[in-house]
Write a protein that holds these residues in place. Sequence first.
Motif, PDB file in Angstrom:
ATOM      1  N   VAL A 161     -49.970 -39.367  30.015  1.00  0.00           N
ATOM      2  CA  VAL A 161     -50.486 -38.122  30.561  1.00  0.00           C
ATOM      3  C   VAL A 161     -51.638 -38.453  31.503  1.00  0.00           C
ATOM      4  CG1 VAL A 161     -51.962 -37.717  28.525  1.00  0.00           C
ATOM      5  CG2 VAL A 161     -51.436 -35.824  30.062  1.00  0.00           C
ATOM      6  N   VAL A 162     -51.588 -37.896  32.707  1.00  0.00           N
ATOM      7  CA  VAL A 162     -52.641 -38.097  33.699  1.00  0.00           C
ATOM      8  C   VAL A 162     -53.698 -37.024  33.476  1.00  0.00           C
ATOM      9  CG1 VAL A 162     -53.200 -38.106  36.151  1.00  0.00           C
ATOM     10  CG2 VAL A 162     -51.053 -39.114  35.355  1.00  0.00           C
ATOM     11  N   SER A 163     -54.889 -37.438  33.084  1.00  0.00           N
ATOM     12  CA  SER A 163     -55.949 -36.469  32.808  1.00  0.00           C
ATOM     13  C   SER A 163     -57.301 -37.157  32.804  1.00  0.00           C
ATOM     14  CB  SER A 163     -55.724 -35.797  31.451  1.00  0.00           C
ATOM     15  OG  SER A 163     -56.798 -34.938  31.138  1.00  0.00           O
ATOM     16  N   ASN A 164     -58.285 -36.476  33.377  1.00  0.00           N
ATOM     17  CA  ASN A 164     -59.670 -36.936  33.291  1.00  0.00           C
ATOM     18  C   ASN A 164     -60.464 -36.101  32.300  1.00  0.00           C
ATOM     19  OD1 ASN A 164     -59.699 -39.147  35.163  1.00  0.00           O
ATOM     20  ND2 ASN A 164     -59.481 -37.651  36.809  1.00  0.00           N
ATOM     21  N   THR A 165     -59.801 -35.201  31.580  1.00  0.00           N
ATOM     22  CA  THR A 165     -60.502 -34.346  30.616  1.00  0.00           C
ATOM     23  C   THR A 165     -60.043 -34.550  29.177  1.00  0.00           C
ATOM     24  OG1 THR A 165     -58.941 -32.537  31.020  1.00  0.00           O
ATOM     25  CG2 THR A 165     -60.969 -32.559  32.340  1.00  0.00           C
ATOM     26  N   LEU A 166     -58.785 -34.932  28.964  1.00  0.00           N
ATOM     27  CA  LEU A 166     -58.308 -35.152  27.595  1.00  0.00           C
ATOM     28  C   LEU A 166     -58.971 -36.388  26.998  1.00  0.00           C
ATOM     29  CD1 LEU A 166     -54.447 -34.548  27.970  1.00  0.00           C
ATOM     30  CD2 LEU A 166     -56.096 -33.042  26.839  1.00  0.00           C
ATOM     31  N   THR A 167     -59.350 -36.293  25.747  1.00  0.00           N
ATOM     32  CA  THR A 167     -59.876 -37.467  25.039  1.00  0.00           C
ATOM     33  C   THR A 167     -58.876 -37.990  24.010  1.00  0.00           C
ATOM     34  OG1 THR A 167     -60.995 -36.014  23.468  1.00  0.00           O
ATOM     35  CG2 THR A 167     -62.282 -36.812  25.355  1.00  0.00           C
ATOM     36  N   THR A 168     -57.986 -37.131  23.544  1.00  0.00           N
ATOM     37  CA  THR A 168     -56.898 -37.546  22.668  1.00  0.00           C
ATOM     38  C   THR A 168     -55.630 -36.836  23.132  1.00  0.00           C
ATOM     39  OG1 THR A 168     -57.256 -35.767  21.061  1.00  0.00           O
ATOM     40  CG2 THR A 168     -58.416 -37.861  20.675  1.00  0.00           C
ATOM     41  N   ALA A 169     -54.477 -37.441  22.832  1.00  0.00           N
ATOM     42  CA  ALA A 169     -53.195 -36.846  23.223  1.00  0.00           C
ATOM     43  C   ALA A 169     -52.171 -37.101  22.128  1.00  0.00           C
ATOM     44  CB  ALA A 169     -52.745 -37.412  24.562  1.00  0.00           C
ATOM     45  N   PRO A 170     -52.291 -36.385  21.007  1.00  0.00           N
ATOM     46  CA  PRO A 170     -51.344 -36.598  19.913  1.00  0.00           C
ATOM     47  C   PRO A 170     -49.931 -36.146  20.269  1.00  0.00           C
ATOM     48  CG  PRO A 170     -52.790 -34.757  19.423  1.00  0.00           C
ATOM     49  CD  PRO A 170     -53.296 -35.370  20.688  1.00  0.00           C
TER      50      PRO A 170
END
Length: 196
Positions: free
Chosen positions: A86-95
């Motif tokens: 996942v391309v993101s500069n805001t997510l800290t986790t991606a379950p």
Amino acid sequence: MSLIVEQIVTADGYAADEHGGIGFFEAGPDDEDHTGVDADQVAFLHHVDAILLGANTYRMFADYWPSADPQAEPVTEPINRLPKFVVSNTLTTAPWGEEHSVQILAGNPIDTVAALKAHFHGIVVWGSLQLTDALFRAGLVDRLRLRVVPTLLGSGRSYTPDGLGLLGLELDHVFQHPSGHLTLEYAVRRDPPPIE
């Protein structure tokens, strides 16, 4: 290495309504038997070895696919098995369900996706319109796969960015479902600029 953008679109080329809604996904005629569409999608996924998502599409997928029934939807197995990013500069986790997670790609999306392409033979991007806009502009899209719903929306959000300019496509796969849904797959042409 191939980056494939796949979008579900209306017959008039919209990937979302004016408010970002995707209710048209279910608006076209339906069939009691979805095995043809599933078979075509599963066959397509045999050529894919990674899934790339933007943050919003990741959230929608993570809410549904980890617990989806593979007997009812055969694409569940490859979607859950394939490595996901996942391309993101805001997510800290991606379950992804209770036991798995999706790798977060932070930083400049063009640089991170270009690096990702060097490691996988076939990467599919589903939805993720802001991300795919950037990928089209950067010339990183190799294939375009459109799943066309037989309905018209009249206005909304295109699946391509404004100001993209002329981009040549070569059709190399068509799947027609009895309901009128179509899958169209194109290679993106990399024609040299004309000599002046």
